[in-house]
Design a protein around this motif. Structure first.
Motif, short mmCIF file in Angstrom:
data_model
loop_
_atom_site.label_atom_id
_atom_site.label_comp_id
_atom_site.label_asym_id
_atom_site.label_seq_id
_atom_site.Cartn_x
_atom_site.Cartn_y
_atom_site.Cartn_z
N GLY A 24 14.63 8.71 -2.24
CA GLY A 24 14.95 8.05 -0.98
C GLY A 24 14.13 6.82 -0.69
O GLY A 24 14.49 6.01 0.17
N THR A 25 13.01 6.64 -1.39
CA THR A 25 12.15 5.49 -1.13
C THR A 25 12.23 4.42 -2.19
O THR A 25 11.83 3.27 -1.94
CB THR A 25 10.67 5.94 -1.03
OG1 THR A 25 10.26 6.54 -2.27
CG2 THR A 25 10.50 6.97 0.09
N ARG A 26 12.72 4.72 -3.35
CA ARG A 26 12.58 3.82 -4.51
C ARG A 26 13.13 2.42 -4.26
O ARG A 26 12.40 1.44 -4.34
CB ARG A 26 13.26 4.44 -5.73
CG ARG A 26 12.35 5.37 -6.48
CD ARG A 26 12.71 5.45 -7.93
NE ARG A 26 11.62 6.02 -8.71
CZ ARG A 26 11.75 6.44 -9.95
NH1 ARG A 26 12.92 6.37 -10.54
NH2 ARG A 26 10.72 6.93 -10.61
N PHE A 27 14.42 2.30 -3.96
CA PHE A 27 15.01 0.98 -3.77
C PHE A 27 15.05 0.60 -2.30
O PHE A 27 15.09 -0.59 -1.97
CB PHE A 27 16.42 0.94 -4.37
CG PHE A 27 16.42 0.94 -5.86
CD1 PHE A 27 16.16 -0.21 -6.56
CD2 PHE A 27 16.63 2.11 -6.57
CE1 PHE A 27 16.14 -0.21 -7.95
CE2 PHE A 27 16.61 2.12 -7.95
CZ PHE A 27 16.37 0.95 -8.64
N THR A 28 15.02 1.58 -1.41
CA THR A 28 15.04 1.28 0.01
C THR A 28 13.79 0.53 0.42
O THR A 28 13.84 -0.38 1.26
CB THR A 28 15.17 2.58 0.82
OG1 THR A 28 16.24 3.36 0.29
CG2 THR A 28 15.46 2.29 2.28
N LEU A 29 12.64 0.89 -0.16
CA LEU A 29 11.39 0.21 0.16
C LEU A 29 11.43 -1.25 -0.30
O LEU A 29 10.94 -2.16 0.40
CB LEU A 29 10.22 0.94 -0.49
CG LEU A 29 8.80 0.54 -0.06
CD1 LEU A 29 8.63 0.70 1.45
CD2 LEU A 29 7.76 1.37 -0.79
N ALA A 30 12.01 -1.51 -1.46
CA ALA A 30 12.14 -2.88 -1.95
C ALA A 30 13.07 -3.70 -1.06
O ALA A 30 12.79 -4.86 -0.73
CB ALA A 30 12.65 -2.89 -3.38
N THR A 31 14.18 -3.10 -0.63
CA THR A 31 15.12 -3.79 0.25
C THR A 31 14.48 -4.11 1.59
O THR A 31 14.63 -5.22 2.12
CB THR A 31 16.37 -2.93 0.46
OG1 THR A 31 16.99 -2.67 -0.80
CG2 THR A 31 17.37 -3.64 1.36
N MET A 32 13.76 -3.15 2.16
CA MET A 32 13.10 -3.38 3.44
C MET A 32 12.06 -4.48 3.32
O MET A 32 11.89 -5.30 4.23
CB MET A 32 12.46 -2.09 3.94
CG MET A 32 11.78 -2.25 5.29
SD MET A 32 11.12 -0.71 5.93
CE MET A 32 10.24 -1.32 7.38
N GLY A 33 11.33 -4.52 2.20
CA GLY A 33 10.34 -5.57 2.00
C GLY A 33 10.99 -6.94 1.96
O GLY A 33 10.48 -7.90 2.56
N ALA A 34 12.12 -7.06 1.27
CA ALA A 34 12.83 -8.35 1.22
C ALA A 34 13.34 -8.76 2.58
O ALA A 34 13.41 -9.95 2.90
CB ALA A 34 13.97 -8.27 0.21
N ASP A 35 13.68 -7.77 3.43
CA ASP A 35 14.17 -8.08 4.78
C ASP A 35 13.11 -8.73 5.66
O ASP A 35 13.45 -9.33 6.70
CB ASP A 35 14.65 -6.79 5.47
CG ASP A 35 15.93 -6.24 4.85
OD1 ASP A 35 16.64 -7.02 4.16
OD2 ASP A 35 16.22 -5.05 5.04
N ALA B 127 0.84 -1.21 0.00
CA ALA B 127 0.00 0.00 0.00
C ALA B 127 0.87 1.25 0.00
O ALA B 127 0.55 2.26 -0.65
CB ALA B 127 -0.93 0.00 1.20
N THR B 128 1.98 1.20 0.74
CA THR B 128 2.91 2.34 0.74
C THR B 128 3.47 2.57 -0.65
O THR B 128 3.53 3.70 -1.15
CB THR B 128 4.06 2.07 1.73
OG1 THR B 128 3.53 1.88 3.04
CG2 THR B 128 5.03 3.24 1.74
N MET B 129 3.90 1.48 -1.30
CA MET B 129 4.45 1.58 -2.64
C MET B 129 3.41 2.14 -3.61
O MET B 129 3.73 2.99 -4.46
CB MET B 129 4.92 0.20 -3.12
CG MET B 129 5.63 0.23 -4.46
SD MET B 129 7.16 1.18 -4.37
CE MET B 129 7.58 1.31 -6.09
N ALA B 130 2.18 1.68 -3.50
CA ALA B 130 1.12 2.16 -4.38
C ALA B 130 0.89 3.65 -4.21
O ALA B 130 0.79 4.40 -5.20
CB ALA B 130 -0.17 1.38 -4.11
N GLY B 131 0.80 4.11 -2.96
CA GLY B 131 0.55 5.52 -2.71
C GLY B 131 1.67 6.41 -3.21
O GLY B 131 1.44 7.42 -3.88
N LEU B 132 2.92 6.03 -2.91
CA LEU B 132 4.06 6.85 -3.32
C LEU B 132 4.24 6.85 -4.84
O LEU B 132 4.62 7.86 -5.43
CB LEU B 132 5.33 6.34 -2.64
CG LEU B 132 5.36 6.42 -1.10
CD1 LEU B 132 6.68 5.87 -0.56
CD2 LEU B 132 5.13 7.84 -0.62
#
Length: 553
Positions: free
Chosen positions: A146-157, A24-29
């Motif tokens: 600041g969110t583009r790849f960091t959000l993907a990395t956090m999701g994989a974590d 949902a965060t990814m969708a909104g941003l």
């Protein structure tokens, strides 16, 4: 094998319970970013009366920022603050930036007076108005980056199993494409046909919802502590090798500092490789190096042999990485020029409905999305069945090179036809030519298919070949050469504008087709360079990784 970093907090955190919050965060941003970034050229031209080529240059700088700065976000998240803090702060920064952009569209003191029919007598924006505009673009761009790849990395974590991580990546990128498509078609239509203020306001709302959902899910997330930047170790190799440059190298493996195993046991792997021998000095144990208790007391005087070999790996792959810059530069130029072309072409679908100029890029996204599915489900299995070998990342990237060059050549031909029609009707400036904008669809489809080949191919190559300590930055390295390409494209357009008559303020009076031909020639030269680099390159991890993998495995 290195121990996995321990998550902070309860061990029950993470897993699929975090999935709705992150998606949902990814969708909104993504909705928020797509709504303003993909139509910024039209906004600058129509509302701020900025000349067309200048508007395209500003858009290139914005796109370069959003592609280049994720590297900084990844380093800050991995080394200092953690992913949650970086994503939260970046989302808030982008919210402030888009809100400021909305104010420029709704408050009369923050924008020039309305100009009828894009007259040459339109009032230029004041310095204060430009300052507010540029501040809004800077904040929005930095926040998005600041969110583009960091959000993907956090999701994989949040997941322990590679299969679950792969499923998350699939949904993450699907959400990114779907959100961009919705914003390009929906929000941009509102901006062009209803109100810029309402369109940007929808972006503010989407960004706010994404930020709130992300923060609400904090108690569910598995938050990994920052582990320090691997780039520090690479810098240590250069410094230590320079300091010991006069020391004679040894042929014995025990004379080089090895990475200790768990429990303090020293692992002797082998002597360093002979390539880039100068760097071997960094791991050479000399008198004065305090290595008691299997630890390095002076880290900028002595590095592990693994750090030395990691740096060598990056040096070996750097020529291939550099080819990505000139691969992406023509695409960066095309992204802005297509909007200018569309503004001067017939964009009607039927007698009354007219699509937005910024919506033209949707054909690239659609062709990329469809091609990704066809390549993964049909082409790759068929190729492997026919040849008994998988399509390697280097081969996949090479196909992307060919398609990109072809797309530029088609663009040049279409623009030549548009200019010929403009002259036959004696149209000057940016007058609308009686030629359908859908003539540009073939070139955009070809470019989109090319992107479906080279973008996953590059991500797969770097994820496969990068040292273990740098796996998390593999995708960000692709973003880095895309960001550099946008800035290089800006410089090339500026150079051609200042030295030729190809890019005047009114594109009907110029030769934009020549710009595309130059891009085609650059692409051909770069493809030749790529062929040499790929021919000389030897895979480092070919036996450990499935070469047909198109996302982090």
């Amino acid at each position: 094998m290195e121990a996995e970093p321990k998550p902070s907090g309860s061990p029950t955190k993470g897993g699929w319970i975090t999935f709705p919050f992150l998606i949902a965060t990814m969708a909104g941003l993504t909705l928020a970013a797509g709504g303003w970034a993909n139509n910024i050229i039209v906004y600058l031209i129509n509302e701020f009366h900025i000349k067309s080529i200048d508007a395209a240059q500003i858009a290139n700088i914005v796109n370069g920022c959003t592609a280049l700065f994720p590297i900084l976000g990844a380093i800050l998240a991995d080394s200092f603050f953690g992913s949650f803090a970086v994503i939260s702060v970046s989302s808030f920064i982008s919210l402030v930036g888009i809100l400021l952009l909305t104010l420029t569209a709704t408050l009369d003191p923050l924008k020039p007076a309305i100009c009828e029919n894009r007259s040459t007598l339109c009032m230029a924006p004041s310095k204060i108005q430009l300052a507010v505009l540029y501040a809004s673009l800077a904040l929005s761009s930095v926040g998005l980056a600041g969110t583009r790849f960091t959000l993907a990395t956090m999701g994989a974590d949040q997941f322990d199993k590679p299969k679950d991580q792969g499923v998350f990546f699939n949904w993450h990128f699907f959400t990114m494409y779907a959100g961009t498509l919705v914003s390009v078609v929906g929000i941009i239509y509102v901006e062009d046909n209803v109100s810029w203020g309402l369109g940007f306001g929808l972006c503010v709302a989407a960004n706010l919802i994404g930020l709130v959902v992300f923060v609400v899910g904090r108690r569910k997330y598995r938050l990994l502590k920052p582990q320090g930047s691997p780039f520090t170790g690479l810098a240590c190799v250069v410094v230590a090798a320079f300091r010991k440059r006069k020391v004679l190298l040894s042929l014995k493996g025990e004379d080089y500092w090895q990475e200790p195993l768990a429990g303090g046991t020293k692992l002797v792997i082998s002597t360093p490789t002979n390539s880039f021998k100068f760097l071997n000095h960094a791991a050479l144990i000399t008198q004065g190096d305090n290595t008691s208790n299997n630890t390095i007391k002076k880290p900028w005087n002595l590095c592990t042999l693994q750090q030395v070999e990691d740096l060598k790996t990056l040096i070996r792959i750097s020529p291939l990485w550099s080819t990505g810059i000139l691969l992406s530069t023509p695409l960066a130029i095309q992204m802005s020029l297509v909007v200018l072309q569309a503004l001067s072409m017939d964009r009607h679908l039927g007698p009354t409905f007219q699509i937005s100029a910024g919506t033209m890029m949707v054909f690239v996204m659609l062709s990329t999305s469809i091609s990704l599915a066809l390549i993964d489900r049909f082409l790759l299995p068929a190729y492997q069945k026919l040849t008994n070998t998988p399509l390697t990342p280097l081969q996949r990237i090479g196909v992307g090179h060919v398609l990109t060059v072809s797309g530029m050549a088609i663009s040049a031909v279409v623009e030549s036809k548009r200019l010929a029609m403009a002259r036959s009707h004696d149209l000057h400036g940016n007058s609308v030519v009686p030629m359908s904008a859908f003539w540009m669809v073939p070139q955009l489809v070809v470019v989109g298919v090319g992107e479906a080949f080279h973008f996953p191919g590059n991500v797969s190559l770097y994820y496969q070949e990068f040292p273990k300590s740098l796996k998390s930055t593999a995708a960000a390295m692709v973003a880095m050469f895309i960001g550099i390409a946008f800035y290089l494209g800006t410089a090339l357009v500026g150079f051609m504008r200042n030295t030729t008559g190809w890019l005047p303020d009114g594109i009907n009076d110029g030769r934009m087709d020549n710009v595309y031909w130059v891009s085609t020639i650059l692409g051909l030269i770069n493809f030749g360079y790529y062929m040499v680099c790929s021919w000389r390159y030897e895979y480092q991890n070919v036996e450990k990784t499935d070469l047909s993998c198109t996302s982090p495995c």
